[in-house]
Design an enzyme around this catalytic site. Structure first.
Site, PDB file in Angstrom:
ATOM      1  N   HIS A  83     -91.605 -19.925  79.895  1.00 22.76           N
ATOM      2  CA  HIS A  83     -92.336 -18.667  80.019  1.00 22.76           C
ATOM      3  C   HIS A  83     -93.762 -18.878  80.535  1.00 22.76           C
ATOM      4  CE1 HIS A  83     -93.839 -19.212  75.753  1.00 22.76           C
ATOM      5  NE2 HIS A  83     -94.877 -18.566  76.233  1.00 22.76           N
ATOM      6  N   ASP A 220     -86.927 -23.285  76.171  1.00 26.75           N
ATOM      7  CA  ASP A 220     -88.129 -22.755  76.812  1.00 26.75           C
ATOM      8  C   ASP A 220     -89.016 -23.864  77.393  1.00 26.75           C
ATOM      9  OD1 ASP A 220     -90.218 -21.184  77.629  1.00 26.75           O
ATOM     10  OD2 ASP A 220     -90.413 -20.072  75.753  1.00 26.75           O
ATOM     11  N   SER A 625     -98.537 -22.033  73.436  1.00 25.75           N
ATOM     12  CA  SER A 625     -97.264 -22.223  74.108  1.00 25.75           C
ATOM     13  C   SER A 625     -97.339 -23.401  75.050  1.00 25.75           C
ATOM     14  CB  SER A 625     -96.886 -20.981  74.888  1.00 25.75           C
ATOM     15  OG  SER A 625     -96.259 -20.094  74.032  1.00 25.75           O
TER      16      SER A 625
HETATM   17  N1  ARG Z   1     -93.445 -14.962  72.190  1.00 27.93           N
HETATM   18  C1  ARG Z   1     -93.768 -16.062  73.021  1.00 27.93           C
HETATM   19  C2  ARG Z   1     -95.261 -16.033  73.366  1.00 27.93           C
HETATM   20  O1  ARG Z   1     -95.986 -15.233  72.899  1.00 27.93           O
HETATM   21  C3  ARG Z   1     -92.884 -16.177  74.206  1.00 27.93           C
HETATM   22  C4  ARG Z   1     -92.935 -15.065  75.175  1.00 27.93           C
HETATM   23  C5  ARG Z   1     -92.049 -15.160  76.390  1.00 27.93           C
HETATM   24  N2  ARG Z   1     -90.729 -14.638  76.189  1.00 27.93           N
HETATM   25  C6  ARG Z   1     -90.332 -13.330  76.286  1.00 27.93           C
HETATM   26  N3  ARG Z   1     -89.091 -13.045  76.040  1.00 27.93           N
HETATM   27  N4  ARG Z   1     -91.115 -12.338  76.635  1.00 27.93           N
HETATM   28  O2  ARG Z   1     -95.728 -16.373  74.422  1.00 27.93           O
HETATM   29  N1  ASP Z   2     -95.636 -17.611  72.564  1.00 32.67           N
HETATM   30  C1  ASP Z   2     -97.062 -17.864  72.396  1.00 32.67           C
HETATM   31  C2  ASP Z   2     -97.723 -18.395  73.639  1.00 32.67           C
HETATM   32  O1  ASP Z   2     -97.307 -18.127  74.733  1.00 32.67           O
HETATM   33  C3  ASP Z   2     -97.290 -18.741  71.224  1.00 32.67           C
HETATM   34  C4  ASP Z   2     -97.523 -17.953  69.995  1.00 32.67           C
HETATM   35  O2  ASP Z   2     -98.117 -16.870  70.079  1.00 32.67           O
HETATM   36  O3  ASP Z   2     -97.146 -18.434  68.938  1.00 32.67           O
HETATM   37  O4  ASP Z   2     -98.753 -19.004  73.601  1.00 32.67           O
END
Ligand code: ARG
Ligand code: ASP
Length: 690
Positions: A83, A220, A625
């Site tokens: 991502h 990921d 991330s």
């Molecule tokens: N929750 C994670 C973060 O905040 C991954 C986000 C990417 N994935 C998604 N399905 N939108 O970055």
């Molecule tokens: N998914 C988040 C990021 O992209 C990580 C988090 O918020 O825990 O940095």
């Protein structure tokens, strides 16, 4: 009274000194190292951070400004999240070469794809420069004089530091609300090429359905390579550049992970607000998040409806949709977590105890009441701002028109190119209707520009307004835009929309917020200092601010609800259980089914399956991330990518019972590279500890 106070303090402190909470400064990690070693860590503070010798920090980059990445080979190979590389993977994708769907693997170095605009930054060093920054500041001087001195001192520090090396970029950032200042000196590389990415059905497996949740089965990750000039220095993209030789890269452990094992996350968390007042938490959990969530639900529904109709639209909106969905879902978990933790009431109790303690102390006595007064003024302005940003500016054509008309010819061309590459008018038009409807239902009269009232008067409904504005604008169509005269461009109804709302916002809302926020941050400086004196037992870590931090903890499951326990690791079995060709988020590539059918796991097999993800108690945030998750010996065991749903309030309040970071098990990445991609030449570059 004293007795009451100390009892009270004990209660407050014991709920605050949570094990595993904290994002610590690498240059001060010697203060924590004894605790870390107690918990199983085997390296020294110098191994983590040193200015004299290569240390683990030299194998870590701030990736593209919003993520973290780490080096995993002597030839500049870097791993981050799928991502995090998503924008780049999408930019190289088309309906013919759909790398989002099919994945991308460079089988030779000359197939690696350059990414204009992408940079990675290594931290050269960080220095406490508080006394230099505050030199010349005097007690009682006006805030504007103080700011001026700070700015001058900061500029001088930055300028000097940047001459120290090639590609150096410096930044001085306040910590603890300006009670301390640190210099962060980076070396920035701009030739960063895409090496590999699994298909989205692996890299984004579970999609937005599983996002922010455990159990998780997302692969990921994506791979990039840093290139440098012949002297190993940063240089803009050139065919003559060669793979960068890092001072440090991570060895990879495939020894396996067990509950209780020590873990450490080393990366760039973006923003936390652990020390804010109850009033601020109340606004977030009870006003701001609910409204922003409702607005985004409408945007997402509109996007999804059109994405399902056409593969072309699906590619166009993939990245936008994911980013809208991501905060949307996080805010929901955050809100729930804050309510469950009773954070507003807990903070009120703490504030009461602080106030008792501060009685008669001229510096701290009035700080909380003064802050509360400001929050009282701010609430309705913040609300208006939320709608300005999340509703008014959510109309893509409007923000495009506003930016386009102000730009010069060169910038216009590239703006238009990137806008139309990912634009689908019917989505935008439906969003316009929904946003203007919500705006008219929820934003109080006094925060609406006259323009809005006039349009609503004129057209009667947001639908009719949408018909009129979308049929007369030149900004939603490439050909109409290029045929438009300068006058048409300037007088377009979307320019009018953009300017009217923005002028109003800039005149009536923004200055009030800016003025009060400035006063607040001044008070926070005092309140932060006061909290540190009030609660001397507590080790205070500075809120995250996109600078390098260390979080440590251990692999651990949790109980999300009564009678339920979540184990800390997931496996390929879970992917197969979720596999469903009819559901987009769970439709895995056929090769993975084939590998599974043959149990062809090779050296990545563990107990008849393959590990996929694990969770631990490390305190992380957005920006972490892609961060390396390392074991007690400093070997890479995972790549951080998310947090669990029940723990997303950790940016505001950390609950050790349920706050967990989610990491990709590095063995799953290796398995995918080997068995799905057939790119074992990449594994040959790495150092693997068996
Ligand atoms: N929750 C994670 C973060 O905040 C991954 C986000 C990417 N994935 C998604 N399905 N939108 O970055
Ligand atoms: N998914 C988040 C990021 O992209 C990580 C988090 O918020 O825990 O940095």
């Amino acid at each position: 009274m004293r007795k009451y106070l100390s009892l009270f303090l004990a209660a407050v402190v014991s709920t605050q000194l949570f094990a595993d909470e904290g994002m610590w400064l690498p240059s001060r990690i010697y203060e924590r190292i004894a605790d870390m070693q107690d918990k199983g860590f085997r390296l020294t503070a110098e191994d983590l951070y040193s200015v004299n010798q290569a240390s683990l920090k030299d194998g870590i980059v701030h990736f593209g400004g919003g993520c973290t990445g780490e080096l995993i080979s002597p030839d500049g190979l870097l791993i981050t999240n799928h991502h995090c590389g998503y924008g780049q993977i999408q930019a190289h994708s088309s309906v013919e070469h759909d790398y989002l769907t099919n994945g991308f693997w460079a089988m030779t170095r000359d197939q690696e794809l350059p990414n204009p605009g992408l940079t990675v930054s290594f931290l050269v060093r960080m220095d406490d420069v508080t006394s230099q920054v505050l030199k010349g500041c005097k007690q009682g001087m006006s805030e504007s004089d103080r700011s001026e001195i700070i700015k001058k001192n900061t500029d001088a520090i930055v300028e000097k530091a940047e001459t120290e090396g090639i590609g150096y970029k410096a930044k001085v950032s306040p910590l603890y609300y300006g009670n301390q200042y640190f210099l962060f000196l980076y070396q920035v590389f701009s030739d960063v090429r895409l090496v590999g990415a699994p298909p989205s059905s692996i890299g984004k497996f579970g999609g937005d359905t599983d996002n922010w949740m455990w159990p998780r089965h997302t692969g990921d990750f994506s791979l990039f390579r840093i290139y440098a000039d012949k002297d190993n220095n940063p240089a803009p993209y050139s065919e003559d550049n060669v793979p960068y030789k890092p001072k440090k890269f991570f060895s990879i452990s495939v020894k396996g992970i067990e509950e209780g094992d020590f873990t450490l996350v080393y990366g760039f968390p973006g923003r936390t607000q652990e020390y804010i007042l109850s009033d601020a938490v109340d606004y977030i959990a009870n006003v701001s998040n609910p409204h922003k969530i409702a607005l985004r639900t409408m945007r997402l529904d509109n996007q999804k409806a059109e994405m399902e109709k056409s593969p072309e639209v699906r590619i166009k909106y993939a990245s936008k949709n994911a980013s809208v969905a991501n905060s949307w879902k996080k805010w929901q978990g955050e809100m729930k977590g804050i309510l469950k933790m009773n954070t507003v009431a807990e903070k009120q109790k703490y504030e009461k105890a602080f106030t008792e303690w501060a009685k008669g102390n001229a510096e701290y006595e009035t700080v909380i009441p003064e802050m509360k007064k400001i929050y009282g003024v701010l609430a309705e302005y913040n609300f208006a701002e939320d709608y300005h940003k999340e509703a008014v500016m959510a109309v893509e054509a409007a923000s495009f028109a506003g930016r386009y008309v102000k730009s010069d010819a060169g910038a216009r061309e590239s703006l238009a190119k990137s806008f139309f590459k990912n634009y689908h008018m019917p989505i935008d038009k439906n969003i316009f209707v929904d946003m203007m409807t919500a705006y008219s239902n929820n934003v109080p009269e006094k925060f609406r520009p006259e323009y809005f009232n006039v349009q609503m008067e004129k057209y009667g409904t947001p639908e009719k307004w949408a018909d009129a504005i979308f049929s007369s604008t030149v900004y939603t169509d490439k050909d109409r835009l290029s045929a438009a005269t300068e006058e048409q461009l300037a007088e377009d109804p979307f320019v009018e929309y953009y300017n009217s709302f923005n002028d109003f916002y800039n005149r009536e809302i923004k200055p009030v917020i800016a003025e009060n926020s400035a006063r607040l941050s001044l008070l926070y400086r005092t309140y932060m200092k006061g909290q540190m004196e009030f609660d001397r037992e507590k080790a205070f870590y500075p809120d995250a601010n996109s600078t390098l931090r260390i979080a440590y903890g251990h692999v651990k499951g949790y109980k999300p609800a009564d009678a339920v326990y979540y184990k800390p690791s997931s496996t390929l079995e879970g992917i197969m259980q979720k596999d469903n060709p009819d559901i987009y988020d769970y439709n895995i590539p056929q090769v993975l089914r084939d590998v599974y059918a043959k149990k062809d796991y090779g050296r990545w097999e563990v107990n008849g399956t393959v590990p996929v993800c694990f969770i631990a108690t490390n305190h992380t945030s957005g920006g972490n991330s892609g961060s390396p998750v390392i074991d007690a010996e400093g070997n890479l065991i995972g790549v951080n990518f998310d947090r669990v749903w029940e723990g997303t309030m950790s940016d505001i309040v950390f609950d050790p019972d349920v706050c967990r970071n989610i990491a990709l098990d590095i063995r799953y990445a290796l398995f995918v590279i080997d068995k799905v991609a057939g790119a074992s030449h990449l594994i040959d570059e790495m150092v693997i500890v068996e």
